[in-house]
Scaffold this active site. Structure first.
Site, PDB file in Angstrom:
ATOM      1  CD  GLN A 166      -2.504   1.797   0.420  1.00  0.00           C
ATOM      2  OE1 GLN A 166      -3.242   1.032  -0.198  1.00  0.00           O
ATOM      3  NE2 GLN A 166      -2.425   3.093   0.112  1.00  0.00           N
ATOM      4  CD  GLN A 168      -3.621   7.884  -1.442  1.00  0.00           C
ATOM      5  OE1 GLN A 168      -4.261   6.996  -1.973  1.00  0.00           O
ATOM      6  NE2 GLN A 168      -4.144   9.055  -1.181  1.00  0.00           N
ATOM      7  N   GLY A 300     -10.792   0.654   2.111  1.00  0.00           N
ATOM      8  CA  GLY A 300     -11.894   0.102   1.347  1.00  0.00           C
ATOM      9  C   GLY A 300     -11.376  -0.288  -0.025  1.00  0.00           C
ATOM     10  N   GLY A 301     -10.673   0.655  -0.624  1.00  0.00           N
ATOM     11  CA  GLY A 301     -10.102   0.400  -1.933  1.00  0.00           C
ATOM     12  C   GLY A 301      -8.909   1.289  -2.162  1.00  0.00           C
ATOM     13  CG  ASN A 304      -2.660   0.205  -6.166  1.00  0.00           C
ATOM     14  OD1 ASN A 304      -2.076   1.253  -5.886  1.00  0.00           O
ATOM     15  ND2 ASN A 304      -2.995  -0.684  -5.244  1.00  0.00           N
ATOM     16  CD  GLU A 328     -10.756   3.033  -4.553  1.00  0.00           C
ATOM     17  OE1 GLU A 328      -9.869   3.775  -5.003  1.00  0.00           O
ATOM     18  OE2 GLU A 328     -11.228   3.171  -3.402  1.00  0.00           O
ATOM     19  CE1 TYR A 411     -10.901  10.653   1.459  1.00  0.00           C
ATOM     20  CE2 TYR A 411     -11.915   9.267  -0.206  1.00  0.00           C
ATOM     21  CZ  TYR A 411     -10.887   9.522   0.672  1.00  0.00           C
ATOM     22  OH  TYR A 411      -9.836   8.645   0.761  1.00  0.00           O
TER      23      TYR A 411
HETATM   24  N1  BES Z   1      -6.942   6.544  -2.321  1.00  0.00           N
HETATM   25  C1  BES Z   1      -7.895   6.162  -1.346  1.00  0.00           C
HETATM   26  C2  BES Z   1      -7.325   5.318  -0.244  1.00  0.00           C
HETATM   27  C3  BES Z   1      -6.279   6.029   0.585  1.00  0.00           C
HETATM   28  C4  BES Z   1      -6.567   7.243   1.159  1.00  0.00           C
HETATM   29  C5  BES Z   1      -5.062   5.444   0.798  1.00  0.00           C
HETATM   30  C6  BES Z   1      -5.608   7.880   1.923  1.00  0.00           C
HETATM   31  C7  BES Z   1      -4.098   6.073   1.550  1.00  0.00           C
HETATM   32  C8  BES Z   1      -4.359   7.303   2.120  1.00  0.00           C
HETATM   33  C9  BES Z   1      -9.056   5.396  -1.980  1.00  0.00           C
HETATM   34  O1  BES Z   1      -9.370   5.808  -3.268  1.00  0.00           O
HETATM   35  C10 BES Z   1     -10.281   5.674  -1.158  1.00  0.00           C
HETATM   36  O2  BES Z   1     -10.643   6.802  -1.091  1.00  0.00           O
HETATM   37  N2  BES Z   1     -10.886   4.657  -0.579  1.00  0.00           N
HETATM   38  C11 BES Z   1     -12.092   4.795   0.174  1.00  0.00           C
HETATM   39  C12 BES Z   1     -13.248   4.454  -0.727  1.00  0.00           C
HETATM   40  C13 BES Z   1     -14.569   5.095  -0.404  1.00  0.00           C
HETATM   41  C14 BES Z   1     -14.515   6.581  -0.336  1.00  0.00           C
HETATM   42  C15 BES Z   1     -15.624   4.675  -1.403  1.00  0.00           C
HETATM   43  C16 BES Z   1     -11.979   3.850   1.345  1.00  0.00           C
HETATM   44  O3  BES Z   1     -10.953   3.178   1.463  1.00  0.00           O
HETATM   45  O4  BES Z   1     -12.864   3.789   2.175  1.00  0.00           O
HETATM   46 ZN    ZN Z   2     -10.237   7.709  -3.285  1.00  0.00          ZN
END
Ligand code: BES
Ligand code: ZN
Length: 631
Positions: A166, A168, A300-301, A304, A328, A411
């Site tokens: 992971q 990020q 959650g996701g 990549n 994603e 977000y």
């Molecule tokens: N890029 C993010 C995950 C992330 C955020 C990794 C900050 C590292 C640091 C991913 O796209 C994301 O936003 N995932 C959300 C999905 C949800 C908003 C639908 C999650 O993981 O909950």
């Molecule tokens: Zn995101």
């Protein structure tokens, strides 16, 4: 530096925004060093790299995966674009065991690892001695923050171990010695050597889908990413993985025992890609596959490229959480194609993506569905703002400061900002603008200032009344929620609200009719119940709907939050089991936070659960849970 300026002017003459001056990477001549933002707001304080002197343009990885030692060992060959006369290149590193560095003829190059910072790691400086390609021989050592090594017990099959990365935000420097900054795009290839019987996948085109023999009971898998990406998007997964096609361009990787359930949940993926393209232009990455990870996956996701990583907790049997896939996938435009130049500009990734996600949901499942998700997001936003300290808290700004944690505000407020733009200028004009925006800045970094300048140049075009109506600077730089924010309410949730009201007024749990409720209705219902509930009422609800043991992790989390707020003992075993089986921070944070808020009662439970669960969490999760439990 001259070719920078020339490139910027060329962009200007071609009709790009004035901000394009700052975006030198647009027309990077092959001889230009460091095509990277030069404006002060694009300075990345989280990298040691000095791309204006020498920058990495391409990475070739060749790594052997050792599950027993939890290490990756091999080489990273970097292509370097240096200014004439540049003597050295500075890379990012975190706890890497570097053995030697050579040029591509094998001549040793001088290198040095500087003082380590707890967050940023340490600079790895290599004396170039004229080299345009440098080869680093190294080991990503045990404890690398990007990597999570799962023992067989933490997988679905329980037979083989699992490894994933992971990146990020700044974790990849713990296994890839490169310039780990989102503005420094790099193409890359990789060869991974893994034990026979396991499959390796990466966020790149697979050159050897079935792998090739690599001696000693090992198999090698090769990959290539031919489009320049920010290095946080380099990702790997290794495990007992099976594949199923979902459509022409789409498919799913999962452990064999998960494959059926995963494929059922993901049935709409191919159509989602088509829908996304209709909205904002071509999908430029080739395939769109997803990898379903074990429950320890901390998010959650993760977007990549060509291979979205997903938590298995999104699988609830009713496809009610596929907005996660929409999200994603949308990052293939906002984030992976046009990328936040630095992390304080993170809302350009997440806010745009959340807006785009909602548009995909609307096109796939209708307006009612999109409004329902939007409505629920408002609840989350208001709660997040409250937690941040109210409407004037600095964390509520979209453009953040270094080191600021804005959680879900980026977000949701970001998405509402774009929705407000859409409603103000009209969908047609807005969609045309956004499509052109992705075209204009494809494969480039972007800043908040750059986006606003582009909006003014290509959408507002001097219309003073419109400019005033939009309140752009308030949205981008101000706290709280500007007063032109668009908010819609879901009629579907009105029914849920009425049932919550009836229960709150003393009605029996048996009168609640949850037929057809998906994750979202349950979340709304549970989150809107008054926080203070008697033990008898909680028991009544749990008996009626078996919430403590809900197989739906979203529902279970919302329920456990309520149980914790009331120190309701009967839920504690189910709570501890949950904390020990899921690693997704989104679920864990509110539960540990809720426990910590309950003083000694909660802290006792939290400490007990954490003692066994902590080793199963990803480093990015333990960071935030450690902080909660320290208070
Ligand atoms: N890029 C993010 C995950 C992330 C955020 C990794 C900050 C590292 C640091 C991913 O796209 C994301 O936003 N995932 C959300 C999905 C949800 C908003 C639908 C999650 O993981 O909950
Ligand atoms: Zn995101």
């Amino acid at each position: 530096m001259r070719s920078f300026i020339a490139a910027g002017c060329a962009a200007l003459l071609l009709g790009a925004a004035p901000s394009a001056l700052a975006l030198a990477s647009q027309v990077a001549a092959p001889t230009a060093a460091a095509p990277i933002l030069t404006s002060p707001e694009a300075k990345d304080s989280l990298t040691y790299a000095r791309p204006e002197i020498a920058r990495v343009t391409h990475v070739d990885l060749d790594l052997a995966v050792d599950f027993a030692g939890q290490t990756l060992t091999g080489t990273a060959a970097l292509s370097v674009l240096a200014q004439p006369g540049a003597k050295e290149i500075i890379l990012d590193s975190e706890n890497l065991g570097v053995k030697k560095v050579t040029d591509d003829k094998g001549n040793a190059l001088k290198w040095e690892i500087g003082k380590a910072d707890a967050e940023k790691g340490a600079p790895l400086t290599v004396q170039l001695n004229g080299a345009q390609r440098i080869i680093i021989h190294y080991t990503a050592q045990k404890g690398a923050s990007a990597l999570q090594w799962l023992p067989p017990e933490l997988t679905a099959g329980k037979q083989k171990p699992f490894l994933f990365s992971q990146g990020q935000a700044i974790h990849n420097r713990s296994w890839v010695p490169t310039q780990d900054s989102p503005g420094i795009r790099q193409t890359w290839t990789a060869r991974l050597v893994v034990p026979e019987g396991m499959r390796a996948v990466m966020s790149a085109i697979q050159l050897t889908p079935e792998g090739e023999p690599a001696g000693d009971g090992r198999r090698a898998f090769r990959f290539a990413m031919d489009k320049p990406v920010p290095p946080y998007l380099i990702a790997l997964g290794v495990g007992d993985l099976a594949f199923r096609s979902l459509g022409e361009r789409t498919g799913v990787y999962a452990e064999p025992s998960m494959l059926d359930r995963a494929a059922y949940e993901l049935a709409d993926t191919e159509k989602m890609v088509e829908v996304a393209e209709k909205l904002y232009g071509p999908y430029r990455w080739g395939r769109y596959d997803v990898l379903v990870l074990p429950p320890a996956f901390p998010y959650g996701g993760m977007e990549n490229p060509v291979l979205t990583f997903l938590t298995p907790t999104f699988i609830t049997g009713d496809r009610s959480n596929v907005n996660l896939v929409a999200h994603e996938l949308a990052h293939s435009w906002s984030g992976n194609l046009v990328t936040n130049a630095t992390w304080p500009d993170g809302w350009l990734n997440e806010g745009f993506t959340s807006y785009f996600e909602n548009r995909i949901q609307e096109a796939m499942y209708g307006r009612e569905r999109a409004v329902l998700e939007e409505d629920l997001d408002w609840d989350v936003l208001l709660r997040s703002i409250e937690e941040a300290g109210g409407m004037s808290a600095p964390e509520t700004r979209l453009r953040g400061d270094d080191g600021e944690e804005s959680g879900q505000i980026d977000y949701i407020k970001g998405a509402i900002f774009l929705r407000t733009l859409e409603h103000t200028v009209g969908r047609e004009a807005w969609d045309a603008y956004l499509t052109s925006y992705f075209d204009r800045f494809a494969f480039q970094p972007q800043t908040t200032a750059g986006f606003l300048a582009d909006l003014r140049a290509n959408l507002i075009k001097g219309d003073k009344a419109l400019e005033e109506k939009l309140q752009l600077d308030k949205w981008a730089y101000g706290t709280g929620i500007p007063d032109n924010a668009v908010r819609q309410r879901s009629a579907a949730l009105a029914n849920v609200d009425a049932q919550a009201k009836a229960f709150t007024a003393g009605g029996p749990a048996s009168a609640i009719q949850p037929t057809g409720w998906t994750t979202q209705e349950w979340q709304r219902f549970l989150n809107n119940l008054p926080r203070k509930q008697s033990a008898a009422r909680l028991a009544e609800l749990d008996q009626a709907f078996n919430l403590s043991r809900s197989p739906n992790a979203y529902v279970r989390t919302a329920w456990l939050e309520l149980a914790i707020a009331n120190r309701w003992e009967p839920a504690v075993p189910a709570l501890e089991e949950f904390l020990n089986s899921v690693g997704r921070t989104l679920f864990l944070r509110p539960l540990y936070k809720g426990l910590a808020d309950q003083g000694e009662w909660g802290m006792t439970i939290a400490r007990r659960a954490y003692a066994t669960a902590r080793p199963t969490y990803h480093a990015s999760t333990t960071g935030s849970i450690d902080a909660i439990l320290k208070q």
